[in-house]
Design an enzyme around this catalytic site. Structure first.
Site, PDB file in Angstrom:
ATOM      1  N   CYS A 119     -50.080 -23.798   4.493  1.00  0.00           N
ATOM      2  CA  CYS A 119     -51.376 -23.662   5.172  1.00  0.00           C
ATOM      3  C   CYS A 119     -51.790 -22.202   5.370  1.00  0.00           C
ATOM      4  CB  CYS A 119     -51.352 -24.386   6.511  1.00  0.00           C
ATOM      5  SG  CYS A 119     -50.851 -26.102   6.359  1.00  0.00           S
ATOM      6  N   HIS A 244     -56.486 -21.577  10.880  1.00  0.00           N
ATOM      7  CA  HIS A 244     -56.192 -22.781  10.101  1.00  0.00           C
ATOM      8  C   HIS A 244     -56.518 -24.007  10.955  1.00  0.00           C
ATOM      9  CE1 HIS A 244     -54.260 -25.948   8.034  1.00  0.00           C
ATOM     10  NE2 HIS A 244     -53.183 -25.973   8.815  1.00  0.00           N
ATOM     11  N   ASN A 274     -57.112 -31.784   8.393  1.00  0.00           N
ATOM     12  CA  ASN A 274     -56.270 -30.631   8.087  1.00  0.00           C
ATOM     13  C   ASN A 274     -56.066 -30.573   6.571  1.00  0.00           C
ATOM     14  OD1 ASN A 274     -54.052 -28.971   7.519  1.00  0.00           O
ATOM     15  ND2 ASN A 274     -53.015 -29.462   9.439  1.00  0.00           N
TER      16      ASN A 274
HETATM   17  O1  UT7 Z   1     -51.026 -27.721   9.121  1.00  0.00           O
HETATM   18  C1  UT7 Z   1     -49.644 -27.712   9.184  1.00  0.00           C
HETATM   19  C2  UT7 Z   1     -49.177 -27.486  10.533  1.00  0.00           C
HETATM   20  N1  UT7 Z   1     -49.135 -28.743  11.248  1.00  0.00           N
HETATM   21  C3  UT7 Z   1     -49.526 -28.781  12.498  1.00  0.00           C
HETATM   22  O2  UT7 Z   1     -49.981 -27.797  13.021  1.00  0.00           O
HETATM   23  C4  UT7 Z   1     -49.308 -30.039  13.291  1.00  0.00           C
HETATM   24  C5  UT7 Z   1     -49.079 -29.700  14.727  1.00  0.00           C
HETATM   25  N2  UT7 Z   1     -48.759 -30.852  15.546  1.00  0.00           N
HETATM   26  C6  UT7 Z   1     -49.697 -31.734  15.934  1.00  0.00           C
HETATM   27  O3  UT7 Z   1     -50.848 -31.612  15.570  1.00  0.00           O
HETATM   28  C7  UT7 Z   1     -49.284 -32.828  16.883  1.00  0.00           C
HETATM   29  O4  UT7 Z   1     -47.951 -32.612  17.276  1.00  0.00           O
HETATM   30  C8  UT7 Z   1     -49.422 -34.262  16.325  1.00  0.00           C
HETATM   31  C9  UT7 Z   1     -50.893 -34.613  16.170  1.00  0.00           C
HETATM   32  C10 UT7 Z   1     -48.706 -34.385  15.003  1.00  0.00           C
HETATM   33  C11 UT7 Z   1     -48.813 -35.276  17.298  1.00  0.00           C
HETATM   34  O5  UT7 Z   1     -49.448 -35.136  18.543  1.00  0.00           O
HETATM   35  P1  UT7 Z   1     -48.594 -34.984  19.863  1.00  0.00           P
HETATM   36  O6  UT7 Z   1     -49.556 -34.856  20.953  1.00  0.00           O
HETATM   37  O7  UT7 Z   1     -47.619 -33.848  19.667  1.00  0.00           O
HETATM   38  O8  UT7 Z   1     -47.859 -36.363  19.932  1.00  0.00           O
HETATM   39  P2  UT7 Z   1     -46.298 -36.636  20.061  1.00  0.00           P
HETATM   40  O9  UT7 Z   1     -45.620 -36.428  18.751  1.00  0.00           O
HETATM   41  O10 UT7 Z   1     -45.787 -35.926  21.257  1.00  0.00           O
HETATM   42  O11 UT7 Z   1     -46.292 -38.189  20.379  1.00  0.00           O
HETATM   43  C12 UT7 Z   1     -46.751 -38.706  21.628  1.00  0.00           C
HETATM   44  C13 UT7 Z   1     -46.757 -40.216  21.547  1.00  0.00           C
HETATM   45  C14 UT7 Z   1     -45.470 -40.811  20.989  1.00  0.00           C
HETATM   46  O12 UT7 Z   1     -45.277 -42.054  21.641  1.00  0.00           O
HETATM   47  P3  UT7 Z   1     -44.211 -42.201  22.845  1.00  0.00           P
HETATM   48  O13 UT7 Z   1     -42.899 -41.804  22.251  1.00  0.00           O
HETATM   49  O14 UT7 Z   1     -44.696 -41.233  23.891  1.00  0.00           O
HETATM   50  O15 UT7 Z   1     -44.342 -43.628  23.213  1.00  0.00           O
HETATM   51  C15 UT7 Z   1     -45.775 -41.049  19.546  1.00  0.00           C
HETATM   52  O16 UT7 Z   1     -44.991 -42.069  18.988  1.00  0.00           O
HETATM   53  O17 UT7 Z   1     -47.788 -40.625  20.646  1.00  0.00           O
HETATM   54  C16 UT7 Z   1     -47.227 -41.442  19.620  1.00  0.00           C
HETATM   55  N3  UT7 Z   1     -47.944 -41.199  18.390  1.00  0.00           N
HETATM   56  C17 UT7 Z   1     -49.101 -41.811  18.093  1.00  0.00           C
HETATM   57  N4  UT7 Z   1     -49.801 -42.747  18.748  1.00  0.00           N
HETATM   58  C18 UT7 Z   1     -50.948 -43.171  18.182  1.00  0.00           C
HETATM   59  C19 UT7 Z   1     -47.657 -40.316  17.385  1.00  0.00           C
HETATM   60  N5  UT7 Z   1     -48.600 -40.380  16.441  1.00  0.00           N
HETATM   61  C20 UT7 Z   1     -49.496 -41.299  16.850  1.00  0.00           C
HETATM   62  C21 UT7 Z   1     -50.695 -41.788  16.313  1.00  0.00           C
HETATM   63  N6  UT7 Z   1     -51.391 -42.723  17.004  1.00  0.00           N
HETATM   64  N7  UT7 Z   1     -51.181 -41.358  15.123  1.00  0.00           N
END
Ligand code: UT7
Length: 318
Positions: A119, A244, A274
């Site tokens: 990225c 980005h 993204n």
């Molecule tokens: O471009 C390359 C660089 N990449 C990035 O910069 C990505 C950076 N990271 C992110 O954008 C975020 O971490 C994500 C969007 C990938 C995830 O968001 P988050 O707020 O960090 O969620 P999380 O991984 O902490 O998950 C929170 C909860 C979990 O459930 P429990 O364990 O709390 O019950 C996940 O299983 O949300 C759940 N979850 C979802 N729920 C609905 C994870 N993905 C999803 C989803 N829809 N798509």
């Protein structure tokens, strides 16, 4: 031995973009994986993204964006002597995509290579282009950031399929007396290579979203400050900030940390998702089209992602 010297500085003479025809909403993804429009909007900020289909290969998209950038710059294929193709989603690695894109554009045998800094790729490529022009290795460079990430993302992995998308952006970079692409600030941390990874040809992308989120929101604001320092400007001088487009919450966190509330901010992630190395030129092109940014604006760009890698610089809008 003699060495060549080139122009005192480099500038972007024209930008172009390509977004695939198919628009995919959050509701459409929610029919396939356990997610919701509300979750995606609130956690990532994406409302829709574009997925490439038939007739929209990585090369097709790169060619389309480049054609627009060339037209915007007023230059023709015969003027380009170097092409740098930033991508991390090439369908194969042999041969590189760059020479094929050059051939499709009708360029006359330019230097052409692929650059994979994920990225951060567009900012790495912009720096390589600027340096090539300043040392006399090239006079006019086509810089492309293009991705077909849907080829590498598991459509059933809700941690990645809701974020990543497809598209291409391109910039024509030329020499100038008054520098309009500032010094690059770049770096990497290969000890975190597992954070975003495709392990082999048989598997899809895996991402430690939280880990990347923490890194981006804590480590990159100092990089943005250093970009300004090296360019001899202050954050208060910045008219436009285009980081980005990884996650809207990361964009907003950087804006707060840098106190850039008065600058125009790239938030194309809302409409385009993204798109890795394509995200910065896509966002900037759209901001110029909509009048949110204008020619001559002092713009801070900052790419970051898998590797982990990052790169940023200050530039003037074409
Ligand atoms: O471009 C390359 C660089 N990449 C990035 O910069 C990505 C950076 N990271 C992110 O954008 C975020 O971490 C994500 C969007 C990938 C995830 O968001 P988050 O707020 O960090 O969620 P999380 O991984 O902490 O998950 C929170 C909860 C979990 O459930 P429990 O364990 O709390 O019950 C996940 O299983 O949300 C759940 N979850 C979802 N729920 C609905 C994870 N993905 C999803 C989803 N829809 N798509």
């Amino acid at each position: 031995m003699k060495l060549t010297t080139g122009a005192p500085g480099a500038r972007i003479a024209g930008l172009g973009d390509y977004r695939p025809h198919r628009v995919v909403t959050n509701d459409e993804l929610a029919q396939v994986v356990d997610t919701s429009d509300e979750w995606i909007r609130s956690r990532v900020g994406i409302r829709q993204r574009h997925f490439a289909g038939e007739g929209e290969s990585l090369v097709d998209m790169a060619v389309a964006a480049s054609g627009k950038a060339l037209a915007a710059s007023g230059l023709g294929p015969e003027d380009i002597d170097l092409l740098i193709m930033a991508t991390c989603s090439a369908p194969t690695s042999i041969p590189g995509v760059g020479p094929t894109v050059a051939d499709r554009l009708g360029l006359r045998g330019p230097g052409a290579y692929d650059l994979n800094a994920a990225c951060a790729g567009f900012c790495y490529a912009l720096s390589a282009a600027s340096d090539a022009i300043r040392t006399g290795s090239a006079r006019r460079v086509l810089v492309i950031g293009a991705e077909r990430l849907t080829d590498w993302v598991d459509p059933l992995d809700r941690g990645t399929c809701i974020i990543f998308a497809d598209g291409a952006g391109a910039a024509v970079v030329v020499g100038t007396d008054e520098p309009a692409i500032g010094p690059v600030v770049w770096g990497s941390d290969g000890s975190k290579r597992e954070a975003i990874i495709v392990r082999d040809r048989a598997t899809m992308m895996e991402m430690d979203g939280q880990g990347v989120f923490r890194w981006a929101t804590t480590r990159l604001a100092p990089v943005a400050r250093e970009c300004c320092e090296r360019a001899g400007v202050t954050l208060a001088d910045i008219d436009v900030f285009v980081p980005h487009q990884a996650n809207l919450r990361i964009v907003d966190s950087m804006v707060r940390a840098l106190g850039l509330q008065h600058a125009a901010i790239g938030r194309d992630i809302v409409e385009s998702g993204n798109t890795s190395s394509a995200s910065i030129p896509l966002a900037l092109t759209r901001m110029l089209e909509r009048g949110e940014a204008k020619s001559g604006d002092l713009t801070l760009v900052l790419g970051f992602g898998a590797g982990l890698t990052y790169a940023g610089q200050v530039l003037r809008c074409p």
